[in-house]
Enzyme design. Structure first.
Site, PDB file in Angstrom:
ATOM      1  N   CYS B 224      49.699  43.128  44.600  1.00  7.42           N
ATOM      2  CA  CYS B 224      50.360  42.839  43.318  1.00  7.42           C
ATOM      3  C   CYS B 224      50.930  44.108  42.705  1.00  7.42           C
ATOM      4  O   CYS B 224      51.962  44.094  42.046  1.00  7.42           O
ATOM      5  CB  CYS B 224      49.408  42.122  42.368  1.00  7.42           C
ATOM      6  SG  CYS B 224      47.978  43.099  41.934  1.00  7.42           S
ATOM      7  N   THR B 225      50.262  45.248  42.948  1.00 10.48           N
ATOM      8  CA  THR B 225      50.804  46.518  42.456  1.00 10.48           C
ATOM      9  C   THR B 225      52.122  46.819  43.163  1.00 10.48           C
ATOM     10  O   THR B 225      53.126  47.154  42.527  1.00 10.48           O
ATOM     11  CB  THR B 225      49.814  47.671  42.741  1.00 10.48           C
ATOM     12  OG1 THR B 225      48.609  47.411  42.056  1.00 10.48           O
ATOM     13  CG2 THR B 225      50.391  48.998  42.308  1.00 10.48           C
TER      14      THR B 225
END
Ligand SMILES: [Zn+2]
Lengths: 522, 456
Positions: B224-225
C-alpha cells in the site's frame, strides 16, 4: 507533468565495472582511489596479496621494489609468479602478473633492495600516497619509519609468519569526514526544534497520516508539562511516555506505534560528542595557519558555529528516517529538515570563507559541497594521530602500557613481542630462527626475547610454547595467512586514500590458530 | 581418481610439481615439524603433504568473489584436487574483485574460467569445473568430497547444501552421528566491509538452519505504501518494478535487471513517479540496485573471508590445528574487528535435530491451510519460499498443496481456504514439507496445544 520525460543517463564502462564498490565509497571515493599511487617494498606473497586487492578496485598505479630473483620457494607461496619467471627479477614478475588484473592501473618496478634505495635514493619514497612493506630487516624498518614520518607519508608495515600476522600503521595525522558509522543515529532536534520545525509542529494537526515524529513531539510536550519542562531521561520516564502515546491510540495507528518504538532512539540528537569536543580543542583547530588543511579550517568554522550561533549544537544533518505517513506530510517534513541543514551549512561555509581570507588562501580551497558534506557528517568526524614505528624501541614507548608487569602470556601482546624478537634474532644472528635447527634456535630466541623485554623495562616473559612455535615456522610464510592480512591491509590503504572509514589505530594482530585478532595502540 | 593423480605426480618429469620440490618448503615446516599448539592427533610427517596433493578432494561451491579467492588459496595451500560448481557467467561488474576473470571472459562460465586459470598458474593443483546448479547433483556426487567450502551469495543455496550434507548422515543406535558420514562444510559470506566464516560439522555443530536468524532480514516495502503513499525513491522504483511493468509489459518479457533497456525504462518511469510526488534521490545506480537487489562487494573483504575459510579447510585436511570454534564475524568499517564464538546447535533445528519438529497451531478450526503456509514462509524459524505439503490420511498419501506443478496446483488450490480440521488433520498428524530451500522433504508434527509449549 509539463516537463519532458526523463532520459536515462549513459553508464560509463568504469562506472559499471566498479559499481559494487562505488556503492560503498561513492564516485568521489573512487576518483581519489584512481589518482593514488602505492609503493610496495618486497614482493612477498603478503605484499602481492595487498596489491591484488588494490589493483582490482582500481588504484592509479603501483611500484614494486624488490632486489631478489624468483626462486622455487616463491612459487609455492606467491600466486603472482609462475615457473616461467624463475631466476628473473621478482619485482618485475609480480608487477606484470598484478598489472594484468586491471588494465586501468599502471604498474612499475625497481629491482633494487630497500636497503640500497634507502641509502642511495632516499627521496624515492616521497612521491607515493602510501608505502607498504613486509619482511624488512630491523635497520631498514627503522630507517624507513623515520624517513616516511619526516616526509609525512602513510606507512604500513605488515608481517606474516606461520599462522601469525600483524599490521602496523604509521601515520602522522589522518582526518576522516565520512566515517560511515555502522549504526547511524538520526539527529532530529526534538529537544530544541529550530524555528521552522517549531512552527510546523504548532501548525500541524496530528492524524494517523502524519509521520511519527509529530506524534512523538505532541506527547513529549504533554509529558514535559507534567514534569516541569524536563525531558524523559531514564527507562522509567521513557516507559511512561510510551504508555501515554499508547493510551491515546484509538485504532492500530501505525504512526503511533512507530512513535512508541522511536522513544528510545529519537532523543539526544545534535549534542557534541566527546570525540568532537576533543577535535575542537585540538591545536590544529585552534591555531589555524597558512598550512592548515581544509579539514581544520572547516572544523574551526564548525566550532565557531556550534559555540556562537547554534546553542552548542551541531549543524543539522537534515536526514530523516522513513516514517509511515502519507506522501505529502512526510515530504513536507523532510524539506523542513533539508532546508535547515542547507541553512546551517551555508553559515559554516561563510565562516570558512572568512578564515580563508584571513589566512590569505584562495576561496576555492573549500567548496560549498564539501562544507555540506562536512556538516552532515559532523557527529562522526574523526582525527587519528599516529606514532612512529622507530619509537617502539624507546623505553618510554607505549609498549609499557599493555606489556605491563602482569601477565602477557596467552594474549596477542605476547605475539607482538615474539614477532619483534624474531626480527631481532635475524638482525643479531644473521639467519631466520628455526630455518635449519629448531631446538638450538629456541634457546637463542628466548634469550633475545628476554633481553628485549628487559631493555624495555618490562618484567615479563613470553611462553616457551610460543618461542617454540615461532622457531618451528622457520620463517615460513603461509599463503592463507598472508591472504587474510593482505585483504585487511588493502582495506586500510583504501581508507587512507579515500579518507573514508576509520583506519586501525595502530597495531593489529592475528592468530590464525585460534582465529583471534586484536588491535592496540603503540 | 586419487590413484591416477599420484601416478602422474610420481612419474612427473617436472621437478616443480614433485613432492620434493622446494616450492613446498614453507608448508613442510608446518606439516613436518611437531609443535606445541598442534592438534593432539596431529603427526608431523611427509605424508601430510602427500595427502593434500593426492588424497583429499575438496569441493568449492561458487566461483564468484569468494570462490575465486578460495580456489587460489586452496591451490596455494597444497591442495591438489579441487572441484568447483557455479551456474553463473561472467559480467563486467564482477571484475572489481573476481580476479581470475578478464574482459575477454565476459559471458563465459565462471566455473570453467576459474578452473582454467588456476590450472595454468598452479601446476600442482587440478581444478575440475562444473558449469551447473548445485541442485543438479545428488548425494552420490557430494559424497566423493572430503570437505566442502561455500562462497555463495544465496541463502537458498546455502540451506540446500546444508540440508544435503545433513541428509547424508548416518546415526548410530544411541542417536549419535556416525562420524564417518560427516562431510565438513566451511561457509563464508560477505556484504560490503562485513563478512563471516564458519565451520559446520553436520550433526555436531550448529548448522545453517540452526542459525537462520543470523542472516539480515530482507528489506520489503508494504504494497500500500508503494501504491498509494510513496515517500522514498525506493518506493517509486518498486512501484514501477512490481506494478507498472506488469501492467504495461513494455518489452513483452519479464523484467531483466541485466538488460540496459529494461533498467532504463524503469529508471525513467521511476523518476517520473518520483517527480510527481516531489520525491528526490532517484539515481540510475539506485534503480539498478533495487531491481537486482545488489549487495555491495569489494575485493578486500572477499580476500579476508576466503582466507579464513581456506585456513580452516587446511586445518581440517591436515589436523595441524584445532578448527575455529566455530563462527567468525568480521567487520573493517571502523578499524578491524573480529569476533569468534560458537552459535548453539538448536534442538529444534529443522535440518539437523534428527527428529520431526512440532508445528504449533492455535486453533485447527480457524486456521486454514493457507495460514499454515504463511507461517512456513514468514516465521523466522522456517523462512520457506513456496512449500509443498503432503500428509498421510488413513494410510494413504494425500497432497495438501503444491504450487510447483501446475496441474496439481489446480487440483489442490481449493484446500487453501479449508481449515485444518476440515482437511482431516488431527493433533499429532505428520505433514511432509518440501521447498526449494531443502534437498529433501522434512516432517512436521501438528500440535494443537501450543500454549504450554510456546510459553517456555
Ligand atoms: Zn541445525
Amino acid at each position: 507533468m509539463s516537463s519532458p520525460a526523463p532520459k536515462s543517463p549513459e553508464q560509463s564502462d568504469k562506472s559499471r565495472k566498479y559499481d559494487r564498490q562505488i556503492r560503498l565509497w561513492g564516485e568521489h571515493g573512487q576518483s581519489l582511489l584512481e589518482s593514488s599511487t602505492i609503493c610496495l617494498l618486497n614482493a612477498t606473497a603478503l605484499g602481492c596479496e595487498v596489491l591484488k586487492s588494490l589493483v582490482l578496485p582500481g588504484i592509479g598505479g603501483f611500484t614494486i621494489v624488490d632486489g631478489n630473483v624468483v626462486t622455487e620457494d616463491d612459487l609455492g607461496i606467491n600466486f603472482f609468479l609462475d615457473a616461467s619467471f624463475l631466476g628473473q627479477s621478482k619485482a618485475r614478475a609480480c608487477m606484470q602478473l598484478l598489472q594484468e588484473l586491471n588494465t586501468d592501473v599502471n604498474g612499475d618496478f625497481v629491482d633494487e633492495s630497500v636497503d640500497w634505495i634507502l641509502s642511495n635514493r632516499p627521496a624515492f619514497f616521497d612521491t607515493f600516497d602510501v608505502v607498504i612493506a613486509s619482511n624488512l630487516n630491523e635497520k631498514a624498518l627503522w630507517g624507513l619509519s623515520d624517513r616516511l614520518w619526516e616526509a609525512n607519508i602513510p606507512f604500513i608495515y605488515c608481517r606474516s609468519l606461520g599462522f601469525f600476522g600483524s599490521i602496523r600503521l604509521q601515520i602522522k595525522e589522518h582526518c576522516v569526514i565520512e566515517s560511515h558509522p555502522d549504526n547511524r543515529q538520526y539527529d532530529l532536534r526534538l529537544e530544541q526544534p529550530f524555528p521552522a520545525l517549531q512552527k510546523h509542529f504548532e501548525s500541524t494537526e496530528i492524524t494517523s497520516k502524519v509521520p511519527w515524529l509529530l506524534v512523538l513531539n505532541k506527547f513529549l510536550q504533554v509529558w514535559r508539562q507534567k514534569y516541569g519542562g524536563h525531558f524523559p531521561a531514564n527507562y522509567k520516564q521513557k516507559s511512561e511516555l510510551k504508555e501515554m502515546i499508547r493510551a491515546a491510540m484509538t485504532a492500530d495507528e501505525e504512526n503511533y506505534e512507530e512513535a512508541i518504538k522511536a522513544v528510545n532512539t529519537a532523543l539526544g540528537g545534535g549534542n557534541v560528542p566527546s570525540s568532537i569536543k576533543s577535535i575542537f580543542q585540538d591545536n590544529a583547530c585552534t591555531n589555524l595557519n597558512k598550512q592548515s588543511s581544509p579539514f581544520w579550517i572547516i572544523t574551526k568554522a564548525l566550532k565557531e558555529f556550534v559555540e556562537n550561533d547554534n546553542n552548542g549544537l551541531l549543524p543539522l544533518p537534515g536526514v530523516l528516517p522513513d516514517m509511515t505517513a502519507d506522501t505529502e506530510p512526510y515530504i513536507t517534513l523532510q524539506n523542513i529538515y533539508r532546508q535547515q541543514a542547507l541553512h546551517d551549512a551555508d553559515n559554516v561555509y561563510r565562516k570558512c570563507q572568512k578564515y580563508l581570507k584571513e589566512l590569505g588562501l584562495p576561496e576555492d580551497t573549500i567548496s560549498e559541497k564539501t562544507v555540506r558534506l562536512f556538516c552532515k557528517e559532523a557527529a562522526g568526524l574523526a582525527v587519528l594521530r599516529g606514532t612512529k614505528i622507530s619509537d617502539e624501541n624507546a623505553k618510554s614507548s607505549n609498549i609499557l602500557s599493555f606489556v605491563d608487569d602482569l601477565e602477557i602470556q596467552g594474549t596477542l601482546a605476547e605475539h607482538y613481542v615474539a614477532l619483534r624478537a624474531y626480527e631481532r634474532f635475524v638482525s643479531e644472528c644473521g639467519n631466520v630462527p628455526g630455518e635449519c635447527y629448531v631446538e638450538n634456535d629456541v634457546k637463542e630466541l628466548k634469550t633475545v626475547a628476554s633481553k628485549m623485554l628487559s631493555d624495555w623495562g618490562v618484567h615479563a616473559s613470553i611462553s616457551d610454547d610460543l618461542i617454540h612455535e615461532i622457531c618451528r615456522y622457520g620463517g615460513s610464510e603461509i599463503h592463507s595467512i598472508s591472504a587474510f592480512i593482505g585483504g585487511c591491509v588493502a582495506q586500510e590503504v583504501i581508507k587512507i586514500v579515500t579518507k573514508q572509514y576509520k583506519p586501525i589505530d595502530n597495531t593489529f594482530l592475528y592468530n590464525a590458530i585460534t582465529s583471534e585478532t586484536t588491535t592496540f595502540k603503540l | 581418481m586419487a590413484a591416477d593423480i599420484l601416478s602422474v605426480l610420481s612419474g612427473s618429469p617436472n621437478p616443480l610439481t614433485s613432492l620434493n620440490s622446494k616450492r613446498w618448503n614453507s608448508l613442510r615446516h608446518i606439516l613436518e615439524r611437531p609443535g606445541p599448539f598442534c592438534k593432539s592427533d596431529f603427526t608431523a610427517s611427509a605424508e601430510n603433504l602427500e595427502a593434500l596433493q593426492t588424497v583429499l578432494k575438496i569441493l568449492v561451491i561458487g566461483a564468484g568473489g569468494l570462490g575465486c579467492e578460495l580456489l587460489k588459496d586452496l591451490a596455494m595451500m597444497g591442495f591438489g584436487n579441487l572441484h568447483v560448481i557455479d551456474m553463473d557467467t561472467i559480467e563486467l561488474s564482477n571484475l572489481n574483485r573476481q580476479f581470475l576473470f578478464r574482459r575477454k571472459d565476459l559471458g563465459l562460465s565462471k566455473a570453467e574460467c576459474a578452473a582454467r586459470f588456476i590450472n595454468e598458474r598452479v601446476p600442482t593443483c587440478h581444478v575440475t569445473s562444473h558449469f551447473a546448479k548445485i541442485q543438479d547433483f545428488d548425494e552420490s556426487f557430494y559424497s566423493q568430497f572430503h570437505i566442502i567450502v561455500c562462497g555463495l551469495d544465496s541463502i537458498v543455496a546455502r540451506r540446500w547444501i546444508n540440508g544435503m550434507l545433513i541428509s547424508m548422515l548416518d546415526y548410530n543406535e544411541d542417536g549419535s552421528v556416525d562420524p564417518s558420514t560427516i562431510i565438513p562444510l566451511i561457509d563464508g559470506g560477505t556484504e560490503g566491509f562485513k563478512g563471516n566464516a564458519r565451520v559446520i560439522l553436520p550433526g555436531l555443530t550448529s548448522c545453517i538452519e540452526c542459525t537462520l536468524d543470523l542472516f539480515p532480514p530482507q528489506v520489503t516495502y508494504p504494497l500500500c505504501t508503494i501504491a498509494n503513499t510513496p515517500r522514498l525513491p525506493e518506493h517509486c522504483i518498486e512501484y514501477v518494478k512490481i506494478i507498472q511493468w506488469e501492467k504495461e509489459n513494455p518489452f513483452s518479457a519479464p523484467l531483466d535487471g541485466d538488460d540496459p533497456q529494461h533498467v532504463a525504462w524503469v529508471y525513467e518511469r521511476s523518476l517520473e513517479r518520483a517527480n510527481q510526488y516531489n520525491i528526490s534521490g532517484i539515481t540510475y545506480r539506485l534503480v539498478q540496485g533495487v531491481i537486482k537487489n545488489i549487495i555491495p562487494a569489494v575485493a578486500s573483504t572477499n580476500a579476508v573471508i576466503a582466507a579464513a575459510c581456506a585456513t580452516e579447510v587446511f586445518k581440517l585436511g591436515t589436523s595441524c590445528y584445532d578448527n575455529m570454534n566455530n563462527y567468525m564475524n568480521f567487520n573493517d568499517i571502523e578499524g578491524i574487528y573480529t569476533y569468534t564464538y560458537p552459535p548453539e546447535k538448536s534442538d529444534t533445528c529443522l535440518a539437523c535435530s534428527n527428529t520431526p519438529q512440532d508445528l504449533n497451531v492455535d486453533d485447527p478450526n480457524t486456521t486454514t491451510l493457507d495460514d499454515l503456509i504463511k507461517i512456513l514462509c514468514e516465521s523466522q524459524r522456517f523462512q520457506l519460499k513456496s512449500p509443498g505439503l503432503t500428509t498421510i490420511i488413513d494410510g494413504k498419501n494425500k497432497t495438501l498443496y503444491m504450487s510447483a506443478v501446475k496441474s496439481i496446483e489446480q487440483q489442490t488450490r481449493a484446500n487453501l481456504t479449508m481449515s485444518l480440521a476440515e482437511l482431516g488433520l488431527y493433533d499429532g498428524a505428520s505433514i511432509m514439507v518440501s521447498d526449494v530451500n531443502m534437498p529433501t522433504t522434512i516432517q512436521l508434527i501438528l500440535k494443537y496445544h501450543p500454549n504450554e509449549v510456546e510459553m517456555k
